[in-house]
Design an enzyme around this catalytic site. Structure first.
Site, short mmCIF file in Angstrom:
data_model
loop_
_atom_site.label_atom_id
_atom_site.label_comp_id
_atom_site.label_asym_id
_atom_site.label_seq_id
_atom_site.Cartn_x
_atom_site.Cartn_y
_atom_site.Cartn_z
N ASP A 184 0.85 -1.20 0.00
CA ASP A 184 0.00 0.00 0.00
C ASP A 184 0.88 1.24 0.00
OD1 ASP A 184 -2.15 1.92 0.46
OD2 ASP A 184 -3.33 0.18 1.08
N ARG B 75 -13.93 1.61 8.99
CA ARG B 75 -14.06 0.29 8.35
C ARG B 75 -12.75 -0.47 8.18
NH1 ARG B 75 -13.83 4.33 5.08
NH2 ARG B 75 -12.67 4.27 3.12
N THR C 8 -6.02 -0.56 -11.24
CA THR C 8 -5.18 -1.53 -10.52
C THR C 8 -5.74 -2.93 -10.69
OG1 THR C 8 -4.56 0.13 -8.89
CG2 THR C 8 -4.24 -2.15 -8.25
N CYS D 68 -15.12 4.88 -2.66
CA CYS D 68 -15.82 5.00 -1.39
C CYS D 68 -15.87 6.45 -0.92
CB CYS D 68 -15.13 4.15 -0.32
SG CYS D 68 -15.26 2.40 -0.63
N CYS E 103 -7.42 -11.83 -21.45
CA CYS E 103 -7.07 -13.26 -21.52
C CYS E 103 -7.43 -13.89 -22.86
CB CYS E 103 -7.76 -14.03 -20.38
SG CYS E 103 -9.53 -14.26 -20.64
ZN LIG Z 1 -10.67 -12.47 -19.79
#
Ligand SMILES: [Zn+2]
Length: 248
Positions: A59, A70, A131, A185, A245
């Site tokens: 992080d 939270r 990310t 958030c 993919c």
């Molecule tokens: Zn895929």
């Protein structure tokens, strides 16, 4: 495993499908946790408590006062501290046997590739789509399983990507189907226990993949609407045209 470890993890080891072998697979695992916020908090705590051998905590952000509602791995005295450093402190108090590697940075490019390649499994607990897609791609490239989660307002989702299975869809395949906006958030809000529910499921799925237990959420997207507490599971096939993919 020594006697102390056998006792410590006895409630898991007594599960017939998990057994001694399952615990061994956790002890030998190197788990990459990306993001130590709302999802990363329960993920890191449960995986440490369950006896994962090595946790790599990533992080680049500092604990803010507004996170404490939270992000339960951090406390009031951690405000201003890097989140991975703060999480390491909590994990050391919970299970000192876990080896923790801290990376105070945002993973991208070469470093992301390197960390994913060295990991047994990756848990994406980040808070943004860029990310999540980059981590998904790196996991496909190095054939490392990925548990990805997201939580906002009163809604959450989890899926498992296992690139070792040639016909299994990836995170981007799902996003082509359900569509994903990059929502944060800080602008939309999030209810405290929601990230606990979703993060705990991510930790559970990681343990299942690592120990070859049950049926992980591969090829399935689990959705929660906490307002009605309705759970839905969508099955998805691998998209030939998927930018991450697909064949081209
Ligand atoms: Zn895929």
């Amino acid at each position: 495993m020594n006697d102390e470890q056998l006792q410590r993890y006895s409630r898991q080891i007594m599960l017939p499908d998990f057994d001694y072998q399952g615990q061994q697979s956790l002890l030998h695992a190197k788990v990459l946790v990306i993001g130590l916020g709302g999802l990363g908090s329960p993920v890191a705590l449960y995986l440490a408590a369950a006896g994962v051998g090595t946790l790599v905590l990533v992080d680049d952000d500092q604990v803010d006062h507004s996170n404490l509602q939270r992000q339960i791995i951090h406390g009031e005295s951690d405000v201003g501290t890097n989140k991975a450093v703060s999480a390491q402190k909590s994990i050391a108090a919970l299970n000192s046997e876990v080896s923790v590697i801290v990376l105070q940075q945002r993973l991208a490019g070469e470093t992301l590739d390197q960390q994913v390649r060295d990991a047994t499994i990756v848990l994406d607990c980040s808070d943004n789509l860029v990310t999540r897609l980059a981590v998904n791609k790196a996991c496909i490239k190095y054939q490392v399983p990925l548990v990805t989660g997201a939580a906002i307002r009163m809604e959450g989702q989890v899926t498992v990507v296992d690139p070792r299975q040639p016909d299994a869809p990836c995170y981007a395949c799902f996003m082509q189907l359900v569509g994903e906006q990059d929502r944060s958030c800080s602008t939309n809000g999030v209810m405290a226990p929601l990230v606990g529910i979703i993060g705990a499921i991510q930790a559970m799925e990681a343990i299942k993949v690592l120990s070859n237990l049950g049926q992980p959420l591969v090829g399935k997207l689990l959705l929660l609407d906490a307002k009605t507490m309705q759970w839905q599971t969508f099955g998805v096939a691998k998209e030939e045209s998927c930018p991450s993919c697909g064949l081209n």
